[in-house]
Design a protein around this motif. Structure first.
Motif, PDB file in Angstrom:
ATOM      1  N   GLY A 220     -25.258  17.093  15.582  1.00  0.00           N
ATOM      2  CA  GLY A 220     -25.160  16.509  14.257  1.00  0.00           C
ATOM      3  C   GLY A 220     -24.622  17.454  13.203  1.00  0.00           C
ATOM      4  N   ARG A 236     -17.890  17.517  13.614  1.00  0.00           N
ATOM      5  CA  ARG A 236     -19.335  17.314  13.747  1.00  0.00           C
ATOM      6  C   ARG A 236     -19.674  17.038  15.208  1.00  0.00           C
ATOM      7  NH1 ARG A 236     -22.524  12.820  13.471  1.00  0.00           N
ATOM      8  NH2 ARG A 236     -20.752  11.546  12.803  1.00  0.00           N
ATOM      9  N   GLU A 238     -21.263  15.423  17.982  1.00  0.00           N
ATOM     10  CA  GLU A 238     -21.915  14.119  18.117  1.00  0.00           C
ATOM     11  C   GLU A 238     -22.732  13.991  19.397  1.00  0.00           C
ATOM     12  OE1 GLU A 238     -19.188  10.890  17.630  1.00  0.00           O
ATOM     13  OE2 GLU A 238     -19.258  11.064  15.440  1.00  0.00           O
ATOM     14  N   ARG A 254     -12.581  10.770  16.932  1.00  0.00           N
ATOM     15  CA  ARG A 254     -13.479  11.469  17.844  1.00  0.00           C
ATOM     16  C   ARG A 254     -12.637  12.189  18.884  1.00  0.00           C
ATOM     17  NH1 ARG A 254     -17.439   8.247  20.788  1.00  0.00           N
ATOM     18  NH2 ARG A 254     -19.216   9.521  20.189  1.00  0.00           N
TER      19      ARG A 254
END
Length: 279
Positions: A220, A236, A238, A254
Motif C-alpha cells: 500500500g 504504489r 498493490e 498497473r
C-alpha cells in the motif's frame, strides 16, 4: 570439514526424511549443494549448513558477507518441483523463515518480507533467499532432464554487515530472547516442511501468497523499483499476482514486474556497493 553436532534438524523435518550436512566452513553452501547435485546426483531433500562461508554470494553475483554466528544454509529439493513453478519456492522460503522467527520471538512484530527475497526486521535487512535451478541429464536421450532447485538462505543472527547502502539488522538487537543460528535452523527446518506441504508443488500457492502478503513490507506504500535493464520506476505496491510478480500502480495504470530490486523508502538504497547481505 564436517562439524560435530553444530546444527540439528527439527523433529518434523527428521520424520519427513530430510537429511543434513553441517560444516564448520565452506566456500558457499549453495556451491557445495551444486557440487553434490552435479557431481554426485544428489536430489535431496538435503540441508547443507556452514558456520562460516569464505566466498558466499547473492543475487546478480553480489558478495555475501558471512559472519560466524549467522545462519548460512541451503536446501536441495527435487520432488514435485516443476521448472515453471520453481520460482515460487522463494515465497515458500520467505513464509517459512518469518513463521520460524515469529515462533521463536513471540510478540515481536518487526519481522517482514520484502519482494522478491528479503527478510526484514524493523524495515532493515535481516536476511535473504537465493534460488538456483539445476538441470540433470536423465542418462537417456529419450527421457527429459530432471530439475533440482537449491534454496539458499542467509540470516543475520549474531551480526549485521556494515557499510551497505541500506539499513541492515541482526537478531542480537532483540536482546536475550534472540535465537542463535542453531536454534533458528532447527525451527526453520520444521517450518519449511510445513510450508512445502502447504505449497503442494504449486497447487497451494494461493495460500502461500496469502501468508506472504500478510507479512509483506511496504504493502500500500510508494516503492521504487530498479529493473535489470537500469530502468527505475515508482508506484504504489498493490499486491503480488498469482505468479508471484510484483504489482504496482503507476498513475492510473498497473504494472506487473517479474524481476527487480525494491526500495521501500528512497533511491539511496540503489547506490552501488560491492557487498550484499544475501546468501
Amino acid at each position: 570439514m564436517i562439524a560435530e553436532q553444530r546444527f540439528a534438524l527439527g523433529d518434523k523435518a527428521h520424520a519427513d526424511g530430510v537429511r543434513l550436512l553441517s560444516f564448520d566452513e565452506l566456500d558457499s553452501t549453495n556451491e557445495e549443494a551444486r557440487r553434490r547435485v552435479l557431481e554426485e546426483g544428489e536430489h535431496g531433500p538435503l540441508w547443507i549448513v556452514a558456520g562460516r562461508q569464505s566466498r558466499g554470494r547473492g543475487r546478480l553475483g553480489r558478495e555475501w558477507l558471512s559472519v560466524p554466528g549467522n545462519l548460512h544454509a541451503s536446501l536441495i529439493l527435487s520432488d514435485g518441483v516443476a521448472p515453471e513453478r520453481a520460482p515460487q519456492l522463494g515465497f515458500v522460503a520467505g513464509v517459512a523463515i518469518v513463521e520460524a522467527l515469529r515462533a521463536l520471538c513471540p510478540g515481536e512484530t518487526g519481522f517482514a518480507l520484502k519482494w522478491p527475497n528479503d527478510i526484514l526486521l524493523d524495515r532493515a535487512k535481516l536476511g535473504g533467499v537465493l534460488l538456483e535451478g539445476l538441470a540433470l541429464s536423465a542418462g537417456d536421450e529419450r527421457q527429459p532432464a530432471s530439475g533440482v532447485v537449491v534454496v539458499g538462505i542467509g540470516v543475520n543472527c549474531s551480526a549485521a554487515p556494515e557499510g551497505l547502502a541500506y539499513p541492515a539488522a541482526a537478531l542480537t538487537t532483540l536482546g536475550a530472547r534472540a535465537p542463535s543460528a542453531q536454534t533458528l535452523f532447527r525451527t526453520l527446518s520444521d517450518r519449511f516442511c510445513e510450508a512445502l506441504k502447504l505449497w503442494a508443488a504449486g497447487s497451494g500457492f494461493a495460500e502461500i501468497r496469502r501468508r506472504w502478503l500478510e507479512a509483506a513490507a511496504g504493502l500500500g506504500e510508494t516503492v521504487h523499483v530498479l529493473l535489470a535493464q537500469g530502468e527505475e520506476i515508482e508506484g504504489r505496491f498493490e499486491t503480488i499476482d498469482a505468479s508471484g510478480r510484483l504489482v504496482i500502480a503507476v498513475g492510473a495504470a498497473r504494472r506487473a514486474i517479474d524481476a527487480g530490486d525494491v526500495a521501500l523508502a528512497h533511491r539511496a538504497a540503489f547506490a552501488p556497493t560491492g557487498q550484499d547481505s544475501r546468501l
